[in-house]
Each structure stands twice: as C-alpha cells, then as structure tokens.
Scaffold this active site. Structure first.
Site, PDB file in Angstrom:
ATOM      1  N   CYS A 159      24.338   5.264  16.573  1.00  0.00           N
ATOM      2  CA  CYS A 159      23.685   4.337  15.500  1.00  0.00           C
ATOM      3  C   CYS A 159      22.464   3.626  16.234  1.00  0.00           C
ATOM      4  O   CYS A 159      21.443   3.307  15.391  1.00  0.00           O
ATOM      5  CB  CYS A 159      24.588   2.938  15.578  1.00  0.00           C
ATOM      6  SG  CYS A 159      25.209   2.226  17.089  1.00  0.00           S
ATOM      7  N   HIS A 252      20.238  -2.999  14.460  1.00  0.00           N
ATOM      8  CA  HIS A 252      19.743  -2.666  15.587  1.00  0.00           C
ATOM      9  C   HIS A 252      18.146  -2.462  15.547  1.00  0.00           C
ATOM     10  O   HIS A 252      17.794  -1.850  14.440  1.00  0.00           O
ATOM     11  CB  HIS A 252      20.332  -1.125  16.008  1.00  0.00           C
ATOM     12  CG  HIS A 252      21.788  -1.155  16.350  1.00  0.00           C
ATOM     13  ND1 HIS A 252      22.241  -2.441  16.638  1.00  0.00           N
ATOM     14  CD2 HIS A 252      22.386  -0.250  16.875  1.00  0.00           C
ATOM     15  CE1 HIS A 252      23.509  -2.100  17.178  1.00  0.00           C
ATOM     16  NE2 HIS A 252      23.571  -0.717  17.383  1.00  0.00           N
TER      17      HIS A 252
END
Length: 362
Positions: A159, A252
């Site tokens: 990710c 993120h």
C-alpha cells in the site's frame, strides 16, 4: 458486464477483510457468497463474528450479515465449490498464506491477494492495473506450469507505494533515475484504529518492519519486463525509502525527491500527471477512477483528511511541487491505503482479469 461472479473473502473479519466486504456491497460484477476466517470465528454469522471488531464508519452490509463464517483451511473445498474468485486478506505467516492461496488456485479458484507472500514468486504477477496491465499475461505461463485451468494467483503491491509509483509512471518519458521517498503511513496500514492502538496518539514511530525493502523493490518489478515466464525487474532506477508511522487514521502520504535524465518543467510535470494515458480506460471498469491523478497547486495540499477519498478513495493526489538542489524535483503524493492501497486496488485488479477473460464463471 452480462455475468456476475461469486466472490469469497478470506480473512473477512480483519480490517482489510472488512474493507473488501464493504466495497463489494452492491458491486455490479461481484457478489460475496462466502466469508472465511480462523476457526475461532467459524460457525457464527458474519455480523456476530465482527461484533465489537467492526472498524469502518459504515455499518456491516446487509447482504453479508447472516452469512456463516467458514474456516479458511478446514472448509476450503466447500468454499471453492461455491465461488469463482476469492479475495485474500489473511493475517498469517507467509508460508501459510502461500500454501493456502496455492490450494485454492489448485481447486480452480482465481485468488486475488492483498498479501505479500507471493509478490516475489516468479510466475505470479504483481499488478497495479493502470501501470502494468500487460503483466496479466504471466498468468498464461503460471497456469501452464502448474496445470491450473480456471485457477490463478495474482497479487497487489504494498500500500505504501501506490501514490508515488503512479506519479513516476506518468513521468517515465523524462527518465526518473534516483528516487528518495519518505512514506508517512496511517495506522490502518497496521490494521489498527486509535481505539485499538492508543499508543499512536500524539506520536510518530520512525520504523515499520519490512516496509522500506518493499517500497524500494516492488516498484522495480511493477516496471519490469515480462520475458521467459517471469518478470525481469527494472534495473536503471534506484529507490531509497524511509517509512514512518504517523497518527492518522487513513491515508499514506509520500514526500518524494527525484533525479531525472531530463528534468521536466513544472508545466510539463503537471501536464504529464493530469493527462496520464491510462492503459485500462478502454475497459470501463467499475472501480477505476475517472482521472487517476489530481494535481493540487495549493501549498498545503494534498492533505490526508481532505484528499484521501478522491475518486472514492481510488485516485491519487499530488502537490507541493518544488525544485530541488540535491535532486531535480520534489513533490508530495497521497493515496487511501485501505481502499486504493489494499481492498479497492485488489478489486480493480479482479475487474481487469474479468475484462481480459482470466476470471470466468465456473
């Protein structure tokens, strides 16, 4: 899409498994017909199994509440008989995950994995659909070598790399050669919330085990070339990563500095990322963003809370474009880690495999 496909979720009670269940609710192609987890959750309704553990803001989807949770391993044959594909979100050691995924594929099931266990298996493609869709052809070799007919294994990458790999792919014509990235990762990437991980309130943890190696190596396979039944990783780009955990629920963010063969101007950068020629646009996939990358000219964007849900969490946001004295250009990019970076990215990968005829009704 004329057909609908029966989908199972392995590891359905964990955070990523919950995200799969949520995103698949009402999906036009996929219907969840099986949920599986560890033996301690098996035998209960899904709603009962996640009671007190449901981590999402939305409620448990009505269509799966009464599904009986099955045991991932003990009930594998029964699960496989009732699905066309499974999404794997298991939280086990890598050897166990490899064994389980290979078992389901041998039973004729298309395995779409969120796990890292098979990311470096030679005949398993690691896919970011808008970046390397041509790597799906590796499945032909995989099936030939393993004797699988309808079964397959395909994995999504870590990710943490989703945002900057997409941006750097859009800039490939300028020859990025050296990349330094600091990845600031939300606590949901560890399967946590602030309720379950209060130690992360008001702190930054400068170390995430294994993340830096993944962030440095996986893009090179994604950008690699398919030859002789394997992916040869790209060799002319170097990535150096630092990965830290920050007190953010989702999203993120990456601060990236790049040295190019031919540094783009700011105008060329913006044009390249916002007009990226998306190679899967022709398939009109349900989870695909209309525009993959959004550019923000404001100095204080992108921000996690404001921009992580861009394109239903499937898009990439980039901004803070600056010249650099130690490299050529710097930028900040952002992606939603449990949607684009995990469950949503895997669902998009499954949609691409359907469109290309690799996933069929059994």
């Amino acid at each position: 899409m004329a057909n609908s496909f029966r989908a199972g979720v392995l590891g359905a009670t964990g955070m990523v498994g919950q995200r799969f269940v949520s995103l698949l609710d009402g999906h036009p192609w996929f219907t969840v017909t099986a949920v599986a987890a560890s033996p301690r959750s098996a035998g209960r309704s899904y709603e009962a199994a996640v009671d007190g553990r449901w981590a999402l803001e939305t409620s448990v989807p009505e269509g799966v509440r009464e599904l009986i949770v099955q045991a991932v391993e003990a009930d594998a044959e029964a699960i496989a008989a009732g699905v066309d594909l499974v999404f794997c979100a298991l939280d086990l050691d890598k050897e166990s995950i490899r064994r389980i995924e290979e078992r389901y594929a041998a039973l004729g099931v298309a395995v779409i994995s969120n796990n890292s266990a098979h990311r470096w298996t030679a005949d398993v493609p690691m896919l970011m659909p808008e970046v390397n869709p041509e790597h799906v052809k590796l499945i032909d070799y995989q099936r030939q070598q393993r004797g699988w007919d309808t079964g397959l294994i395909a994995v999504k990458p870590n990710c943490s790399i989703q945002s900057y790999v997409s941006v750097l792919t859009a800039l490939r014509e300028f020859g990025p050669r050296a990349v330094q990235v600091t990845s600031m990762q939300a606590i949901s990437g560890a399967g946590k919330t602030f309720a379950t991980w209060p130690e992360m309130v008001d702190t930054v943890n400068p170390y995430i085990s294994g993340e830096e190696e993944k962030s440095e190596r996986e893009p090179l396979k994604i950008w690699g070339s398919l030859t002789d039944g394997a992916i040869a990783p790209l060799e002319d780009v170097t990535i150096e990563a630092t990965c830290v955990r920050v007190p953010v629920s989702d999203g993120h963010m990456a601060a990236v500095a790049v040295r190019f063969d031919r540094p783009p101007s700011h105008e060329e950068f913006v044009k390249a990322v916002t007009e990226y020629d998306n190679p899967i646009r022709q398939y009109d996939l349900p989870s695909a963003p209309q525009q993959l990358i959004a550019y923000h000219a404001e100095d204080d964007r992108p921000q996690t809370r404001l921009d992580r849900d861009y394109e239903r969490g499937m898009g990439i946001s980039v901004g803070r474009l600056r010249d650099s004295t130690l490299s050529d250009l710097q930028f900040v990019s952002l992606s939603h880690n449990t949607i684009r970076g995990a469950a949503g990215g895997a669902i998009l990968m499954a949609e691409l495999l359907v469109a290309k005829g690799y996933i069929t009704n059994r």
